[in-house]
Design a protein around this motif. Structure first.
Motif, mmCIF file in Angstrom:
data_model
loop_
_atom_site.group_PDB
_atom_site.id
_atom_site.type_symbol
_atom_site.label_atom_id
_atom_site.label_comp_id
_atom_site.label_asym_id
_atom_site.label_seq_id
_atom_site.Cartn_x
_atom_site.Cartn_y
_atom_site.Cartn_z
ATOM 1 N N LEU A 150 47.347 -91.899 50.171
ATOM 2 C CA LEU A 150 46.502 -92.966 50.707
ATOM 3 C C LEU A 150 45.033 -92.689 50.421
ATOM 4 C CD1 LEU A 150 46.043 -95.523 52.413
ATOM 5 C CD2 LEU A 150 46.020 -94.047 54.422
ATOM 6 N N THR A 151 44.634 -91.438 50.591
ATOM 7 C CA THR A 151 43.246 -91.069 50.326
ATOM 8 C C THR A 151 42.892 -91.304 48.858
ATOM 9 O OG1 THR A 151 43.327 -89.430 52.085
ATOM 10 C CG2 THR A 151 41.570 -89.188 50.472
ATOM 11 N N ALA A 152 43.770 -90.928 47.963
ATOM 12 C CA ALA A 152 43.521 -91.152 46.534
ATOM 13 C C ALA A 152 43.442 -92.649 46.231
ATOM 14 C CB ALA A 152 44.620 -90.500 45.700
ATOM 15 N N LEU A 153 44.319 -93.435 46.823
ATOM 16 C CA LEU A 153 44.297 -94.886 46.605
ATOM 17 C C LEU A 153 42.987 -95.484 47.085
ATOM 18 C CD1 LEU A 153 45.749 -97.545 45.847
ATOM 19 C CD2 LEU A 153 46.602 -97.600 48.196
ATOM 20 N N VAL A 154 42.565 -95.097 48.278
ATOM 21 C CA VAL A 154 41.328 -95.633 48.845
ATOM 22 C C VAL A 154 40.115 -95.163 48.048
ATOM 23 C CG1 VAL A 154 39.851 -95.613 50.899
ATOM 24 C CG2 VAL A 154 42.304 -95.949 51.138
ATOM 25 N N ARG A 198 37.630 -98.078 55.322
ATOM 26 C CA ARG A 198 36.248 -97.984 54.819
ATOM 27 C C ARG A 198 35.666 -96.604 55.130
ATOM 28 N NH1 ARG A 198 36.583 -103.132 56.957
ATOM 29 N NH2 ARG A 198 35.541 -102.478 58.861
ATOM 30 N N ALA A 199 35.975 -96.060 56.326
ATOM 31 C CA ALA A 199 35.487 -94.718 56.680
ATOM 32 C C ALA A 199 36.099 -93.668 55.760
ATOM 33 C CB ALA A 199 35.808 -94.414 58.138
ATOM 34 N N LEU A 200 37.383 -93.800 55.474
ATOM 35 C CA LEU A 200 38.051 -92.855 54.569
ATOM 36 C C LEU A 200 37.434 -92.937 53.174
ATOM 37 C CD1 LEU A 200 40.263 -90.744 54.231
ATOM 38 C CD2 LEU A 200 41.854 -92.614 53.747
ATOM 39 N N ARG A 201 37.174 -94.140 52.722
ATOM 40 C CA ARG A 201 36.527 -94.321 51.411
ATOM 41 C C ARG A 201 35.147 -93.649 51.407
ATOM 42 N NH1 ARG A 201 36.567 -96.548 46.020
ATOM 43 N NH2 ARG A 201 34.460 -97.168 45.600
ATOM 44 N N PHE A 256 39.918 -94.899 44.911
ATOM 45 C CA PHE A 256 39.797 -95.685 43.685
ATOM 46 C C PHE A 256 39.824 -97.194 43.908
ATOM 47 C CE2 PHE A 256 41.493 -91.577 42.237
ATOM 48 C CZ PHE A 256 40.478 -91.237 41.356
ATOM 49 N N ARG A 257 40.338 -97.650 45.051
ATOM 50 C CA ARG A 257 40.381 -99.077 45.374
ATOM 51 C C ARG A 257 39.536 -99.326 46.608
ATOM 52 N NH1 ARG A 257 44.258 -103.022 43.070
ATOM 53 N NH2 ARG A 257 45.033 -101.857 41.301
ATOM 54 N N ASP A 258 38.379 -99.897 46.421
ATOM 55 C CA ASP A 258 37.413 -100.118 47.498
ATOM 56 C C ASP A 258 37.958 -101.097 48.541
ATOM 57 O OD1 ASP A 258 35.196 -100.350 49.064
ATOM 58 O OD2 ASP A 258 33.912 -101.208 47.517
ATOM 59 N N PRO A 259 38.014 -100.687 49.821
ATOM 60 C CA PRO A 259 38.474 -101.591 50.865
ATOM 61 C C PRO A 259 37.547 -102.787 51.095
ATOM 62 C CG PRO A 259 38.517 -99.322 51.638
ATOM 63 C CD PRO A 259 37.827 -99.331 50.315
ATOM 64 N N GLU A 260 36.304 -102.682 50.647
ATOM 65 C CA GLU A 260 35.365 -103.792 50.786
ATOM 66 C C GLU A 260 35.670 -104.929 49.800
ATOM 67 O OE1 GLU A 260 32.995 -104.072 53.062
ATOM 68 O OE2 GLU A 260 32.873 -102.035 53.821
ATOM 69 N N ALA A 261 36.353 -104.615 48.713
ATOM 70 C CA ALA A 261 36.684 -105.636 47.711
ATOM 71 C C ALA A 261 37.812 -106.522 48.248
ATOM 72 C CB ALA A 261 37.099 -104.983 46.411
ATOM 73 N N PRO A 262 37.652 -107.829 48.133
ATOM 74 C CA PRO A 262 38.691 -108.722 48.660
ATOM 75 C C PRO A 262 40.000 -108.620 47.875
ATOM 76 C CG PRO A 262 36.985 -109.967 47.501
ATOM 77 C CD PRO A 262 36.539 -108.537 47.546
ATOM 78 N N GLY A 263 41.107 -108.734 48.610
ATOM 79 C CA GLY A 263 42.414 -108.794 47.985
ATOM 80 C C GLY A 263 43.124 -107.476 47.774
ATOM 81 N N HIS A 264 42.468 -106.352 48.039
ATOM 82 C CA HIS A 264 43.112 -105.057 47.813
ATOM 83 C C HIS A 264 43.966 -104.622 48.996
ATOM 84 C CE1 HIS A 264 40.265 -103.536 44.415
ATOM 85 N NE2 HIS A 264 40.847 -104.666 44.129
ATOM 86 N N TYR A 265 43.552 -104.934 50.200
ATOM 87 C CA TYR A 265 44.254 -104.505 51.402
ATOM 88 C C TYR A 265 44.376 -105.695 52.356
ATOM 89 C CZ TYR A 265 42.874 -99.952 49.585
ATOM 90 O OH TYR A 265 42.690 -98.873 48.779
ATOM 91 N N PRO A 266 45.414 -105.713 53.187
ATOM 92 C CA PRO A 266 45.529 -106.805 54.158
ATOM 93 C C PRO A 266 44.462 -106.667 55.245
ATOM 94 C CG PRO A 266 47.265 -105.189 54.509
ATOM 95 C CD PRO A 266 46.539 -104.792 53.249
ATOM 96 N N SER A 267 44.112 -107.786 55.842
ATOM 97 C CA SER A 267 43.131 -107.735 56.926
ATOM 98 C C SER A 267 43.829 -107.352 58.226
ATOM 99 C CB SER A 267 42.427 -109.083 57.062
ATOM 100 O OG SER A 267 43.373 -110.083 57.374
ATOM 101 N N CYS A 268 43.056 -106.935 59.195
ATOM 102 C CA CYS A 268 43.585 -106.509 60.486
ATOM 103 C C CYS A 268 44.120 -107.728 61.245
ATOM 104 C CB CYS A 268 42.487 -105.839 61.305
ATOM 105 S SG CYS A 268 42.976 -105.412 62.984
ATOM 106 N N PRO A 269 45.408 -107.731 61.610
ATOM 107 C CA PRO A 269 45.959 -108.879 62.329
ATOM 108 C C PRO A 269 45.343 -109.056 63.713
ATOM 109 C CG PRO A 269 47.647 -107.184 62.031
ATOM 110 C CD PRO A 269 46.411 -106.725 61.310
ATOM 111 N N PHE A 270 44.992 -107.953 64.384
ATOM 112 C CA PHE A 270 44.362 -108.059 65.699
ATOM 113 C C PHE A 270 43.001 -108.734 65.578
ATOM 114 C CE2 PHE A 270 41.725 -106.410 69.171
ATOM 115 C CZ PHE A 270 42.514 -106.719 70.260
ATOM 116 N N ARG A 271 42.214 -108.322 64.582
ATOM 117 C CA ARG A 271 40.884 -108.916 64.397
ATOM 118 C C ARG A 271 40.996 -110.373 63.957
ATOM 119 N NH1 ARG A 271 35.595 -106.602 61.253
ATOM 120 N NH2 ARG A 271 34.168 -108.066 62.228
ATOM 121 N N SER A 272 41.978 -110.683 63.120
ATOM 122 C CA SER A 272 42.179 -112.067 62.685
ATOM 123 C C SER A 272 42.534 -112.969 63.864
ATOM 124 C CB SER A 272 43.285 -112.143 61.638
ATOM 125 O OG SER A 272 42.924 -111.429 60.489
#
Length: 106
Positions: free
Chosen positions: A6-10, A41-44, A12-28
């Motif tokens: 997961l750390t390696a994925l994050v 984002r903190a891990l990145r 190389f794939r920025d969580p700020e970029a749209p479409g890479h990760y699902p959004s938080c269902p609680f926040r939605s």
């Protein structure tokens, strides 16, 4: 192993970029931050060496990470993980709930 992947994925794939990760269902659903919001984002930020930005995204994750890593290292060496009592679990749930409330009040 999963955390390393997961750390390696994050890294190389920025969580700020749209479409890479699902959004938080609680926040939605509520518009509020859950205790885990900002963890990717903190891990990145940590993989980029930016501790201040990581703390801004999710301070609880950043401060709990050393304890989690220490516990994992103990388990790998055949020793019992730290904080395995019922009270440790109750305290962890209480901290998560308190963090969830506090981060939405500030």
């Amino acid at each position: 192993m999963l955390f390393a992947a997961l750390t390696a994925l994050v890294a190389f794939r920025d969580p700020e970029a749209p479409g890479h990760y699902p959004s938080c269902p609680f926040r939605s659903a509520t518009g509020l931050l859950c205790p885990g919001c900002g963890t990717l984002r903190a891990l990145r930020d940590l993989t980029q060496g930016d501790v201040a930005a990581a703390l801004a995204h999710n301070a609880l994750f950043v401060t709990a990470l050393p304890l989690a890593l220490f516990s994992w290292l103990r388990a790998v060496r055949g020793r019992p993980p730290v904080l395995t009592s019922v009270w440790a679990g109750v305290t962890a749930v209480a901290v998560l709930l308190l963090w969830g409330v506090l981060r939405n009040c500030v």
